[in-house]
Design an enzyme around this catalytic site. Structure first.
Site, PDB file in Angstrom:
ATOM      1  N   GLU A 117     -26.075  79.499 -23.450  1.00 39.57           N
ATOM      2  CA  GLU A 117     -27.788  79.273 -23.445  1.00 39.57           C
ATOM      3  C   GLU A 117     -28.356  79.910 -24.445  1.00 39.57           C
ATOM      4  O   GLU A 117     -29.505  79.605 -24.680  1.00 39.57           O
ATOM      5  CB  GLU A 117     -27.796  80.215 -21.918  1.00 39.57           C
ATOM      6  CG  GLU A 117     -27.368  79.176 -20.717  1.00 39.57           C
ATOM      7  CD  GLU A 117     -27.327  79.836 -19.554  1.00 39.57           C
ATOM      8  OE1 GLU A 117     -27.710  79.442 -18.379  1.00 39.57           O
ATOM      9  OE2 GLU A 117     -26.633  80.992 -19.411  1.00 39.57           O
ATOM     10  N   GLU A 137     -20.501  78.008 -14.995  1.00 39.73           N
ATOM     11  CA  GLU A 137     -20.913  78.936 -13.928  1.00 39.73           C
ATOM     12  C   GLU A 137     -20.393  78.442 -12.556  1.00 39.73           C
ATOM     13  O   GLU A 137     -20.214  79.280 -11.495  1.00 39.73           O
ATOM     14  CB  GLU A 137     -22.464  79.089 -13.979  1.00 39.73           C
ATOM     15  CG  GLU A 137     -22.822  79.855 -15.058  1.00 39.73           C
ATOM     16  CD  GLU A 137     -23.304  79.214 -16.401  1.00 39.73           C
ATOM     17  OE1 GLU A 137     -23.794  79.614 -17.325  1.00 39.73           O
ATOM     18  OE2 GLU A 137     -22.763  77.975 -16.375  1.00 39.73           O
TER      19      GLU A 137
END
Length: 270
Positions: A117, A137
């Site tokens: 990210e 995730e």
């Protein structure tokens, strides 16, 4: 400052360029919250000191920036002690979005989760062929939280982003390069020198124009076309009226008047 077992080193390899190198061998470059908070502080320092381009790199073989250190994440959710506040995740993204600072991710190894990210939030990305990327995730029972859905989708499109986010598996640098998420794909060991060379070139460009271009690029996807064009023209007018920009325009025209051509001026070989 407490010693949390990682190193973050800020260097200046060229005029207007900063190099931020991270390593945490004990956690295989998983990002504890103290490291992310310090990274945010160093990026803010770069902005304050007038750095034009920052390169984010890793000093740990086989890894770029990996996902959040899960002990900090778990403790933070449970109200237990953590290495730091964790606000750095949002501050890193904010600092990387600031128009005066262009960022290049020099990706020399695997990166996943929050590390990915941070990479998606950079303006430019160079990756080595062996690097792998993942948004894992979902395998932890959570969704991405700082750009692993929104920024990734804008870079590669919904189909590939859906595959990565819903499946949580590794994706090759080659595939992401072909999808448009990576600007350059280089051989093993070449990401950092390539990024520093590119950063050095960008840092020599007119500062106001560099910041204006980043500002326009950031706003365009968020606006309807008509508003994006209006915003682009406003940024152009403000920048072009700057004394330094006008001087650059006049110098360029003198070059043409003396017989110079655009082929000579903008050829990558020069």
């Amino acid at each position: 400052m407490a010693d949390h077992g990682y190193s973050l080193i800020l260097e200046h390899p060229a005029d207007g360029v900063a190099l931020l190198r991270f390593a945490d061998a004990g956690r295989a470059n998983q990002l504890c919250w103290a490291a992310v908070d310090e990274m945010a502080d160093l990026l803010a320092q770069c902005l304050e000191s007038g750095v034009r381009v920052v390169v984010l790199a890793s000093d740990l073989e086989g890894h770029w920036l990996e996902h959040a250190w899960l002990t900090d994440l778990d403790h933070g959710l449970g109200g237990e002690p953590t290495t730091s506040s964790g606000s750095g995740w949002y501050r890193v993204m904010r600092e990387l979005s600031q128009a005066p600072l262009v960022s290049i991710a020099a990706i020399s190894g695997d990166t996943c989760g929050g590390g990915c990210e941070i990479g998606w939030a950079c303006d430019l990305r160079i990756a080595e062929t062996q690097a792998r990327f993942a948004q894992p995730e979902i395998r932890l029972g959570i969704p991405p939280g700082v750009g692993g859905v929104s920024r990734l989708s804008s870079l590669v499109g919904r189909s590939l982003a859906s595959e990565m986010v819903l499946g949580g598996r590794w994706t090759s640098a080659q595939r992401l390069f072909e999808a448009g998420a990576l600007n350059r794909l280089v051989d093993r060991g070449a990401a950092l020198p390539a990024a520093i060379e590119w950063a050095s070139e960008l840092a020599q460009l007119p500062a106001a124009a560099l910041a204006a271009c980043k500002q326009g690029l950031a706003a365009a996807p968020e606006l309807p076309l008509s508003e994006a064009l209006t915003n682009e023209q406003s940024i152009f007018q403000l920048t072009a009226s700057d004394t330094q920009s006008r001087a650059q325009i006049q110098a360029q025209q003198r070059f043409y008047d003396a017989g110079g051509t655009t082929a000579e001026c903008f050829d990558d070989s020069n």
